[in-house]
Design a protein around this motif. Structure first.
Motif, PDB file in Angstrom:
ATOM      1  N   PRO A 119       9.066   4.111   0.858  1.00 11.76           N
ATOM      2  CA  PRO A 119       8.724   2.703   1.108  1.00 11.76           C
ATOM      3  C   PRO A 119       9.043   2.274   2.542  1.00 11.76           C
ATOM      4  O   PRO A 119       8.239   1.570   3.173  1.00 11.76           O
ATOM      5  CB  PRO A 119       9.594   1.936   0.102  1.00 11.76           C
ATOM      6  CG  PRO A 119      10.016   2.943  -0.916  1.00 11.76           C
ATOM      7  CD  PRO A 119      10.042   4.268  -0.234  1.00 11.76           C
ATOM      8  N   ALA A 120      10.166   2.701   3.077  1.00 15.46           N
ATOM      9  CA  ALA A 120      10.538   2.324   4.443  1.00 15.46           C
ATOM     10  C   ALA A 120       9.614   3.005   5.449  1.00 15.46           C
ATOM     11  O   ALA A 120       9.242   2.398   6.468  1.00 15.46           O
ATOM     12  CB  ALA A 120      11.996   2.689   4.717  1.00 15.46           C
ATOM     13  N   VAL A 121       9.244   4.245   5.184  1.00 17.17           N
ATOM     14  CA  VAL A 121       8.322   4.936   6.090  1.00 17.17           C
ATOM     15  C   VAL A 121       6.987   4.197   6.139  1.00 17.17           C
ATOM     16  O   VAL A 121       6.423   3.983   7.218  1.00 17.17           O
ATOM     17  CB  VAL A 121       8.101   6.399   5.646  1.00 17.17           C
ATOM     18  CG1 VAL A 121       6.911   7.023   6.378  1.00 17.17           C
ATOM     19  CG2 VAL A 121       9.358   7.229   5.884  1.00 17.17           C
ATOM     20  N   ALA A 122       6.495   3.775   4.971  1.00 22.44           N
ATOM     21  CA  ALA A 122       5.212   3.068   4.932  1.00 22.44           C
ATOM     22  C   ALA A 122       5.282   1.807   5.788  1.00 22.44           C
ATOM     23  O   ALA A 122       4.362   1.514   6.559  1.00 22.44           O
ATOM     24  CB  ALA A 122       4.848   2.731   3.489  1.00 22.44           C
ATOM     25  N   GLU A 123       6.398   1.091   5.680  1.00 20.69           N
ATOM     26  CA  GLU A 123       6.550  -0.130   6.480  1.00 20.69           C
ATOM     27  C   GLU A 123       6.711   0.210   7.966  1.00 20.69           C
ATOM     28  O   GLU A 123       6.153  -0.469   8.829  1.00 20.69           O
ATOM     29  CB  GLU A 123       7.753  -0.937   5.969  1.00 20.69           C
ATOM     30  CG  GLU A 123       7.981  -2.248   6.670  1.00 20.69           C
ATOM     31  CD  GLU A 123       6.777  -3.196   6.619  1.00 20.69           C
ATOM     32  OE1 GLU A 123       6.006  -3.144   5.637  1.00 20.69           O
ATOM     33  OE2 GLU A 123       6.606  -3.971   7.574  1.00 20.69           O
ATOM     34  N   ALA A 124       7.454   1.260   8.256  1.00 22.11           N
ATOM     35  CA  ALA A 124       7.653   1.665   9.654  1.00 22.11           C
ATOM     36  C   ALA A 124       6.324   2.056  10.300  1.00 22.11           C
ATOM     37  O   ALA A 124       6.067   1.724  11.459  1.00 22.11           O
ATOM     38  CB  ALA A 124       8.643   2.821   9.732  1.00 22.11           C
ATOM     39  N   VAL A 125       5.482   2.748   9.558  1.00 22.89           N
ATOM     40  CA  VAL A 125       4.177   3.155  10.100  1.00 22.89           C
ATOM     41  C   VAL A 125       3.327   1.916  10.372  1.00 22.89           C
ATOM     42  O   VAL A 125       2.663   1.825  11.403  1.00 22.89           O
ATOM     43  CB  VAL A 125       3.470   4.124   9.123  1.00 22.89           C
ATOM     44  CG1 VAL A 125       2.010   4.318   9.496  1.00 22.89           C
ATOM     45  CG2 VAL A 125       4.206   5.467   9.089  1.00 22.89           C
ATOM     46  N   ARG A 126       3.411   0.933   9.451  1.00 22.06           N
ATOM     47  CA  ARG A 126       2.663  -0.321   9.667  1.00 22.06           C
ATOM     48  C   ARG A 126       3.116  -1.019  10.947  1.00 22.06           C
ATOM     49  O   ARG A 126       2.339  -1.700  11.591  1.00 22.06           O
ATOM     50  CB  ARG A 126       2.880  -1.285   8.494  1.00 22.06           C
ATOM     51  CG  ARG A 126       1.869  -1.127   7.372  1.00 22.06           C
ATOM     52  CD  ARG A 126       1.890  -2.330   6.446  1.00 22.06           C
ATOM     53  NE  ARG A 126       3.086  -2.383   5.629  1.00 22.06           N
ATOM     54  CZ  ARG A 126       3.245  -1.689   4.511  1.00 22.06           C
ATOM     55  NH1 ARG A 126       2.287  -0.880   4.085  1.00 22.06           N
ATOM     56  NH2 ARG A 126       4.356  -1.778   3.814  1.00 22.06           N
ATOM     57  N   ARG A 127       4.400  -0.865  11.270  1.00 17.72           N
ATOM     58  CA  ARG A 127       4.944  -1.574  12.445  1.00 17.72           C
ATOM     59  C   ARG A 127       4.847  -0.763  13.729  1.00 17.72           C
ATOM     60  O   ARG A 127       5.355  -1.209  14.760  1.00 17.72           O
ATOM     61  CB  ARG A 127       6.423  -1.908  12.209  1.00 17.72           C
ATOM     62  CG  ARG A 127       6.633  -2.887  11.076  1.00 17.72           C
ATOM     63  CD  ARG A 127       8.101  -3.190  10.917  1.00 17.72           C
ATOM     64  NE  ARG A 127       8.340  -4.046   9.760  1.00 17.72           N
ATOM     65  CZ  ARG A 127       9.373  -4.863   9.640  1.00 17.72           C
ATOM     66  NH1 ARG A 127      10.278  -4.925  10.594  1.00 17.72           N
ATOM     67  NH2 ARG A 127       9.516  -5.596   8.570  1.00 17.72           N
TER      68      ARG A 127
END
Ligand code: CDP
Length: 131
Positions: free
Chosen positions: A119-127
């Motif tokens: 979940p954190a990776v998905a958000e990090a990629v979005r950012r």
């Protein structure tokens, strides 16, 4: 008793995100994570993150933003993640890891992430800054 906090960094440099492959323990070896480690008594999450990235990868970083949320690890441990900017150094797998990879936009799923990091990776990629 409150859970012990493990911090990890979504380290950015020039529009790419750093992924690290664990070499230990055996049950985690070969899986990819956002690098980090346990917060020690008296440390803030950001301080622990800067220390862990220095120890494990030999880089200096600046924490940017906490990614909202907290993810369970093994019993008694939770994961918190910050984005961080690479200030200096070239990351090297000094401890805990045997391979590093910079992921560009669209490469977020290119490695086999630990489930708890996803979940954190998905958000990090979005950012990802700069694209
Ligand atoms: O370096 P230190 O011993 O402080 O911590 P670590 O062994 O790197 O991480 C502590 C625990 O958090 C281990 O069980 C890791 O697998 C887990 N972890 C994780 O699940 N995801 C991360 N991004 C970082 C650590």
């Amino acid at each position: 008793m409150s859970d012990r906090v493990v911090v990890a960094g979504a380290v950015y440099d020039r529009g790419r995100l750093l992924a690290a492959r664990r070499s230990a323990p055996p049950e985690l070896a070969g899986r990819w994570e956002l690098p980090g480690g346990k917060v020690e008594p008296g440390e803030s999450g950001e301080q622990a993150l800067v220390r862990e990235l220095r120890e494990e990868l030999g880089i200096e970083t600046e924490p940017l933003e906490r990614i909202p949320g907290e993810w369970p690890l093994k019993p008694g441990y939770v994961l918190r993640v910050w984005t961080a900017r690479l200030l200096s150094g070239v990351p090297a797998p000094l401890q805990d890891h045997d391979e590093l990879r910079w992921l560009g936009p669209g490469e977020g799923d290119a490695v086999d992430w630990l489930e708890q990091d996803r979940p954190a990776v998905a958000e990090a990629v979005r950012r990802l800054p700069g694209g």
